[in-house]
Design an enzyme around this catalytic site. Sequence first.
Site, PDB file in Angstrom:
ATOM      1  N   PHE A 104      46.465  32.806  42.063  1.00 39.15           N
ATOM      2  CA  PHE A 104      46.032  32.952  41.388  1.00 39.15           C
ATOM      3  C   PHE A 104      46.132  34.151  40.459  1.00 39.15           C
ATOM      4  O   PHE A 104      46.025  34.955  39.163  1.00 39.15           O
ATOM      5  CB  PHE A 104      44.665  33.542  41.488  1.00 39.15           C
ATOM      6  N   GLY A 105      47.678  34.517  41.276  1.00 36.54           N
ATOM      7  CA  GLY A 105      48.020  35.772  40.372  1.00 36.54           C
ATOM      8  C   GLY A 105      48.396  36.833  41.861  1.00 36.54           C
ATOM      9  O   GLY A 105      48.433  36.781  42.806  1.00 36.54           O
ATOM     10  N   GLU A 106      49.432  37.774  41.155  1.00 38.51           N
ATOM     11  CA  GLU A 106      49.779  39.166  42.244  1.00 38.51           C
ATOM     12  C   GLU A 106      49.518  40.168  42.022  1.00 38.51           C
ATOM     13  O   GLU A 106      48.802  40.279  40.896  1.00 38.51           O
ATOM     14  CB  GLU A 106      51.264  39.213  41.860  1.00 38.51           C
ATOM     15  N   LEU A 161      51.188  44.284  46.556  1.00 40.09           N
ATOM     16  CA  LEU A 161      50.020  43.897  48.260  1.00 40.09           C
ATOM     17  C   LEU A 161      49.580  42.709  48.080  1.00 40.09           C
ATOM     18  O   LEU A 161      49.294  42.368  49.507  1.00 40.09           O
ATOM     19  CB  LEU A 161      48.634  44.424  47.482  1.00 40.09           C
ATOM     20  N   GLU A 171      49.812  38.295  46.805  1.00 44.30           N
ATOM     21  CA  GLU A 171      50.141  37.276  46.091  1.00 44.30           C
ATOM     22  C   GLU A 171      49.383  35.720  46.954  1.00 44.30           C
ATOM     23  O   GLU A 171      49.345  35.487  47.573  1.00 44.30           O
ATOM     24  CB  GLU A 171      51.739  37.181  46.145  1.00 44.30           C
ATOM     25  N   ASP A 201      29.988  35.161  43.427  1.00 42.37           N
ATOM     26  CA  ASP A 201      30.376  34.629  44.382  1.00 42.37           C
ATOM     27  C   ASP A 201      30.449  35.738  45.529  1.00 42.37           C
ATOM     28  O   ASP A 201      32.148  36.760  45.384  1.00 42.37           O
ATOM     29  CB  ASP A 201      32.237  34.311  43.639  1.00 42.37           C
TER      30      ASP A 201
END
Lengths: 514, 307
Positions: A48-50, A43, A45, A169
């Site tokens: 902070f991450g895929e 979806l 990337e 956040d």
Amino acid sequence: MDRVLERTPEGTSPRTFALNHQRPKRTYAGCSRIADYELLGKLGEGTFGEVHRARSRKSGSIVALKKIIMHHEKDGFPITALREIKLLKLLSHENVLRLEDMAVEHPTKATDKRKKPIMYMVMPYMDHDLSGLLENPSVHFKEGQIKCYLLQLLRGLSYLHDKNILHRDMKAANILINNQGLLQIADFGLARHYEGPPPVRGQNRGEGRRDYTSLVVTRWYRPPELLLQLKQYTTAVDVWGVGCIFAEMIVGKPILAGESDTHQLELIWDLMGSPTEENMPGWKLLPGGQGLTPRPRTGNLQNRFRDAGTGAISLLRELLRLDWKTRINAVDALEHPFFQMQPLPMKPHEIPTYEESHELDRRKFHDRKANLPPAPKGGTVGIGPDANGATAGFNSDGYVRNGGAPNNGRFRDDRRPPWPRDRGPPPSRPPPGARDDMDRAPRPRGLPPRGGDIDTYIPSYRGEDDGRRRDDRPRDDRRPRPPRDEYRRTRSRSRSPGLDRRDRERERVEVYRR
Amino acid sequence: MAHLVNPLATPAQLYNLKSSSQLPDDLQEVVFTTTQCLTQAAGLLLELPQSTTAQASVLLARYWLVDSPMMHEFSDVSAAALFIVSKMGPLPQSARDIANVYAYLLSSQSPLLRAEKPTGDNPAEYYLSESDYYAFQNRILALEARILYALSFNTHVSLPHPLAITYLQTLDFLGLGDKKDISARVMQHLNTALLSPQMLYVTHQPHALATAAIYCAARDFGAKMPESAWWEVFDVDREELGFLVVGLMSVDNIMRKRREDMPWMNEGAVTRSKVEAEMKQRGLRVGNGTKRGNDEEDEVMRMMDSR
């Protein structure tokens, strides 16, 4: 206690009653394997991450898999991720994103000793995030729809606050929506437990109980008391974020797109009026308020939102109250007359469905990834410099490099990123990137961000959106960047960033249907 | 509600523990209890609140339901559990501090689990060289991942201690004087239960543990309790209460007995090699022949990694 109840309200014996009301039996088993999920493509990337879309082979449901990247393995499993997972496992509310499972991917070759297993968080797949949805020019929210989303948002938030959790956040990018009209709050990477009683119906929030780090909340959604560095803040910080999101749904883009903390304050004063002892008692005493003499003005909220109607304006005024002690709480906001007025809130199933829209879908992350900012250091979630003295003997160990004390309080101007300078009108929609604490770490932007300070983890789908802001920066600013972004080399660099992005957006088949 | 309950062991997990474990029951008990003592001691030396240490003990118990205790050095698992729990709580501990504390506790200078207290002070005994530290850190981090994986990240531990206070209040046992003694005793029972080889914290929910601890404390002091089946008010039935009370009361005796049977238990912390030696003496074998070779290879790899 010397008297036993013979009968319970339900007319049964206490024993039967107890049996009928037994606590649920819980057990635990190990994590799933990645093979339990059929991957359906990436979806997106971010730094902070895929995030992958996948189908569960057990239940057949579509899920989002978020990879947890281990950046500084020296400290083991990222503390923010650990805390987020623990929190999410304790929460259960339809308007809060559920953590369904944890999946592990083992290195394929057993001989590869250095390769560590990769962990994924498994969450229900949601079609949109609010920010991505609003960004599409063909999407216009009706008033009833906005009310429906806002109600769900407030319900989710009041649940969190009732469970003594500060989200810290709140922003449109962290609000996920699916095509059934369900809204969920995501991204608990900065969330923490707060001390003190939860908000009570009809009561002002009042003062905070203890110090927390003020390095939280993305700038555009950051309340004035945080910008002025109040440490004893309360659940009211999340409520301000809801106000910003609400206004964003009305106008279709973020309403307070400040380019720096100082500018952010100016925008707030423009909207809500400059601070006085009446509308924001005690603001002069806050660390950030001392040298400040804002130009007196009355605030243009009324004027700016006159098309939205009096109900909306009145609720906005409550949510965006400068005085954090009397800002409305989530429970009371749910009962605001706005929701009783015509048009009434739509039911979730009445809301039109859209083609899925994620920021990540549009692959903007390519731009985004360039900028790995000094992420929310551990400090932002409680092991940092001002985590209440909890860090004694800790910083020295390289645990919170960047979160170290020197950071404190001097992040105002000296490390403002350079991007806003040669930008024309405010960006149509670069939401303030990710955790905004990022742009405050004392680090020259051009350097490859590496080191112990990256706490590597953003849970929402769109993880790292800092890059959107990046789009508006002069190109050369991000050129010299070592190996991290090899992948970018393949792309053309000559196009202007804005164009580049728009082009790609078109390519991505953004057909939105009603 | 989720805050008040713990994930418990499934019958299958408990069965596995007994059946597939490489250790006979008594050794298994010894390993569990002495390792929990080690965790407690480390918690004290690190000046962690008891709530943190207790949670680490529970995590360790949960973990050993999934992986055999013989898979890793006991003290490493104990240290990793403390590391994880402290990391999530308000007082994260650095691997360095934990390494130092465990180095001391495992050294000959530590009075822990020793019948004769060591005399004099010889810091060289528990000096931790840089390379030893890196090796330790690598083991802890590997175990951290292993434990999190095994527990499916169910790291939340609900402790019975706060519940017990509420219950004591309900029973009007909270206060000064004699009442204070009872309250203190309740906490002692709950902390003892952490050491119980019956793994009470993973077989029973906190409310049952709290009720049983109050029952025991009241009995210790001969306090007057309601005539009726008061424990039912706290959702505990007679059978469960009985089981827990026996469990709580037996910890001391079990360990006394084991110490008489196995004198090596009085010579400091129990380690894997001591257990293996005992097994050999009994003519039992742990693991298979090739296991050792692999371990050494792993060790070399780890050392190279840490350079």
